[in-house]
Design a protein around this motif. Sequence first.
Motif, PDB file in Angstrom:
ATOM      1  N   SER A 295      49.159  41.607  95.211  1.00 51.75           N
ATOM      2  CA  SER A 295      49.649  42.939  94.853  1.00 51.75           C
ATOM      3  C   SER A 295      49.376  43.274  93.385  1.00 51.75           C
ATOM      4  O   SER A 295      49.889  44.260  92.872  1.00 51.75           O
ATOM      5  CB  SER A 295      51.153  43.033  95.135  1.00 51.75           C
ATOM      6  N   ALA A 296      48.570  42.445  92.714  1.00 52.84           N
ATOM      7  CA  ALA A 296      48.314  42.641  91.280  1.00 52.84           C
ATOM      8  C   ALA A 296      47.681  44.001  91.013  1.00 52.84           C
ATOM      9  O   ALA A 296      46.864  44.487  91.791  1.00 52.84           O
ATOM     10  CB  ALA A 296      47.406  41.525  90.756  1.00 52.84           C
ATOM     11  N   SER A 297      48.070  44.608  89.899  1.00 49.16           N
ATOM     12  CA  SER A 297      47.508  45.892  89.504  1.00 49.16           C
ATOM     13  C   SER A 297      46.117  45.698  88.914  1.00 49.16           C
ATOM     14  O   SER A 297      45.695  44.583  88.613  1.00 49.16           O
ATOM     15  CB  SER A 297      48.408  46.575  88.473  1.00 49.16           C
TER      16      SER A 297
ATOM     17  N   GLU B 285      45.145  46.549  85.970  1.00 43.95           N
ATOM     18  CA  GLU B 285      45.267  46.035  84.613  1.00 43.95           C
ATOM     19  C   GLU B 285      45.556  44.540  84.599  1.00 43.95           C
ATOM     20  O   GLU B 285      45.058  43.807  83.748  1.00 43.95           O
ATOM     21  CB  GLU B 285      46.364  46.799  83.860  1.00 43.95           C
ATOM     22  N   GLU B 286      46.377  44.062  85.534  1.00 42.83           N
ATOM     23  CA  GLU B 286      46.672  42.622  85.613  1.00 42.83           C
ATOM     24  C   GLU B 286      45.418  41.836  85.970  1.00 42.83           C
ATOM     25  O   GLU B 286      45.177  40.746  85.425  1.00 42.83           O
ATOM     26  CB  GLU B 286      47.773  42.379  86.650  1.00 42.83           C
ATOM     27  N   ILE B 287      44.626  42.373  86.868  1.00 43.50           N
ATOM     28  CA  ILE B 287      43.377  41.710  87.255  1.00 43.50           C
ATOM     29  C   ILE B 287      42.409  41.682  86.077  1.00 43.50           C
ATOM     30  O   ILE B 287      41.763  40.675  85.791  1.00 43.50           O
ATOM     31  CB  ILE B 287      42.744  42.425  88.463  1.00 43.50           C
ATOM     32  N   LYS B 288      42.329  42.783  85.353  1.00 44.02           N
ATOM     33  CA  LYS B 288      41.435  42.863  84.204  1.00 44.02           C
ATOM     34  C   LYS B 288      41.842  41.861  83.118  1.00 44.02           C
ATOM     35  O   LYS B 288      41.006  41.167  82.552  1.00 44.02           O
ATOM     36  CB  LYS B 288      41.457  44.283  83.632  1.00 44.02           C
ATOM     37  N   LYS B 289      43.146  41.772  82.841  1.00 41.03           N
ATOM     38  CA  LYS B 289      43.630  40.862  81.800  1.00 41.03           C
ATOM     39  C   LYS B 289      43.358  39.405  82.180  1.00 41.03           C
ATOM     40  O   LYS B 289      42.942  38.593  81.344  1.00 41.03           O
ATOM     41  CB  LYS B 289      45.114  41.081  81.560  1.00 41.03           C
ATOM     42  N   ALA B 290      43.588  39.073  83.461  1.00 43.46           N
ATOM     43  CA  ALA B 290      43.343  37.704  83.925  1.00 43.46           C
ATOM     44  C   ALA B 290      41.869  37.354  83.811  1.00 43.46           C
ATOM     45  O   ALA B 290      41.502  36.245  83.411  1.00 43.46           O
ATOM     46  CB  ALA B 290      43.825  37.552  85.370  1.00 43.46           C
ATOM     47  N   TYR B 291      41.000  38.302  84.160  1.00 39.02           N
ATOM     48  CA  TYR B 291      39.558  38.069  84.068  1.00 39.02           C
ATOM     49  C   TYR B 291      39.121  37.804  82.638  1.00 39.02           C
ATOM     50  O   TYR B 291      38.375  36.852  82.368  1.00 39.02           O
ATOM     51  CB  TYR B 291      38.810  39.277  84.629  1.00 39.02           C
ATOM     52  N   ARG B 292      39.580  38.632  81.708  1.00 37.22           N
ATOM     53  CA  ARG B 292      39.178  38.467  80.311  1.00 37.22           C
ATOM     54  C   ARG B 292      39.563  37.082  79.802  1.00 37.22           C
ATOM     55  O   ARG B 292      38.772  36.396  79.157  1.00 37.22           O
ATOM     56  CB  ARG B 292      39.842  39.536  79.443  1.00 37.22           C
ATOM     57  N   LYS B 293      40.764  36.659  80.123  1.00 40.11           N
ATOM     58  CA  LYS B 293      41.252  35.364  79.641  1.00 40.11           C
ATOM     59  C   LYS B 293      40.428  34.212  80.215  1.00 40.11           C
ATOM     60  O   LYS B 293      39.993  33.312  79.488  1.00 40.11           O
ATOM     61  CB  LYS B 293      42.723  35.202  80.025  1.00 40.11           C
TER      62      LYS B 293
ATOM     63  N   LEU C 160      37.392  42.183  93.128  1.00 39.47           N
ATOM     64  CA  LEU C 160      38.765  42.694  93.055  1.00 39.47           C
ATOM     65  C   LEU C 160      38.914  43.882  92.125  1.00 39.47           C
ATOM     66  O   LEU C 160      39.901  44.617  92.207  1.00 39.47           O
ATOM     67  CB  LEU C 160      39.709  41.567  92.618  1.00 39.47           C
ATOM     68  N   SER C 161      37.977  44.094  91.202  1.00 43.75           N
ATOM     69  CA  SER C 161      38.071  45.239  90.294  1.00 43.75           C
ATOM     70  C   SER C 161      37.577  46.529  90.938  1.00 43.75           C
ATOM     71  O   SER C 161      37.825  47.617  90.419  1.00 43.75           O
ATOM     72  CB  SER C 161      37.268  44.972  89.020  1.00 43.75           C
ATOM     73  N   ASP C 162      36.882  46.403  92.053  1.00 44.12           N
ATOM     74  CA  ASP C 162      36.356  47.576  92.752  1.00 44.12           C
ATOM     75  C   ASP C 162      37.261  47.879  93.952  1.00 44.12           C
ATOM     76  O   ASP C 162      37.384  47.052  94.857  1.00 44.12           O
ATOM     77  CB  ASP C 162      34.932  47.291  93.223  1.00 44.12           C
ATOM     78  N   PRO C 163      37.919  49.046  93.988  1.00 39.34           N
ATOM     79  CA  PRO C 163      38.875  49.342  95.064  1.00 39.34           C
ATOM     80  C   PRO C 163      38.279  49.210  96.457  1.00 39.34           C
ATOM     81  O   PRO C 163      38.929  48.684  97.370  1.00 39.34           O
ATOM     82  CB  PRO C 163      39.292  50.786  94.767  1.00 39.34           C
TER      83      PRO C 163
END
Length: 306
Positions: A16-18, A20-28, A57-60
Amino acid sequence: MATANDYYKILGVSKSASKEEIKKAYRKLALEHHPDRNKSKDAAEKFKEVNKAYEVLSDPQKRQTYDQFGHAAFEQGAGQGPFGGAGGPFGGAGGGQTRGGQYGPFTYTYTSSGGDGGANYDFGGFSDPFEIFEQFFGGGSTFGGRQRRSTYSLSIDFMEAIRGVEKRVTIDGKTQTIKIPAGVDDGSRIRFGNYDVVLDVRPDLRFRREGSDIVSEKEVSFSQAALGDTVEVETIDGGVKLRVPAGSQPNTIIRLRQRGVTRLSGGGRGDHYVRIKIVVPKNLSRRQKQLLEEFQKENSSRKGWF
């Protein structure tokens, strides 16, 4: 690292991650497992898994298909049937362009889904997948064949990000002072002269940040929660008095207005949320046990204590 079949586990996020949460996890994770920074044997493979998981996961549309059909929809050979083929969401039609290049010992390729050259693709805050190189080594990426500003990474403490700070940095042999405004976050990008500086904010054990809000925990005793009390809690501004209402339950959230992070875009500050954690004593005196037993007997006729 999770198996390559579970993209959510690879990025360490829930289903259920948003965005922004997916983006932040990827960057890290992309920075953590980059082969030029991480010298472990499986770094390159983990780096590839992280990029593959984020691409989906970043693409809806891709995420929806992944949730329905699983990773098989994105494996080689899936160009036929429900997952691919001309006109399908992952088919080769639509004017896609394949690009590639060489950066040091690494080669890469990228296929855009349309004729725009991938200009609208979201790479988790990076301009392209290989901007990660610039975070450590400076220089321009060869991706897309265009020249870009050099990018450097700068680590700062949590409270330095909250309050703002000035840092002495040395770039190209020249030492300069960079002013970091209050309210920046992990991954924030600052333009500094001819360079871009991407911030790596170290976490704080006392606080967790969620946008412009701060979240922390406060331990209270059973009696404090039941009877109510005034306790002192830490905030980013120092200690403040907090009223714990009588009858507070475990994980009760109390809001401290305007005690959060200064918003970079203006509009004041966020809030501070305190989660109440009720601590049950492990060792009771004889008198304490007696009082609790009396309490339990008095309430035995009720359905519950409260």
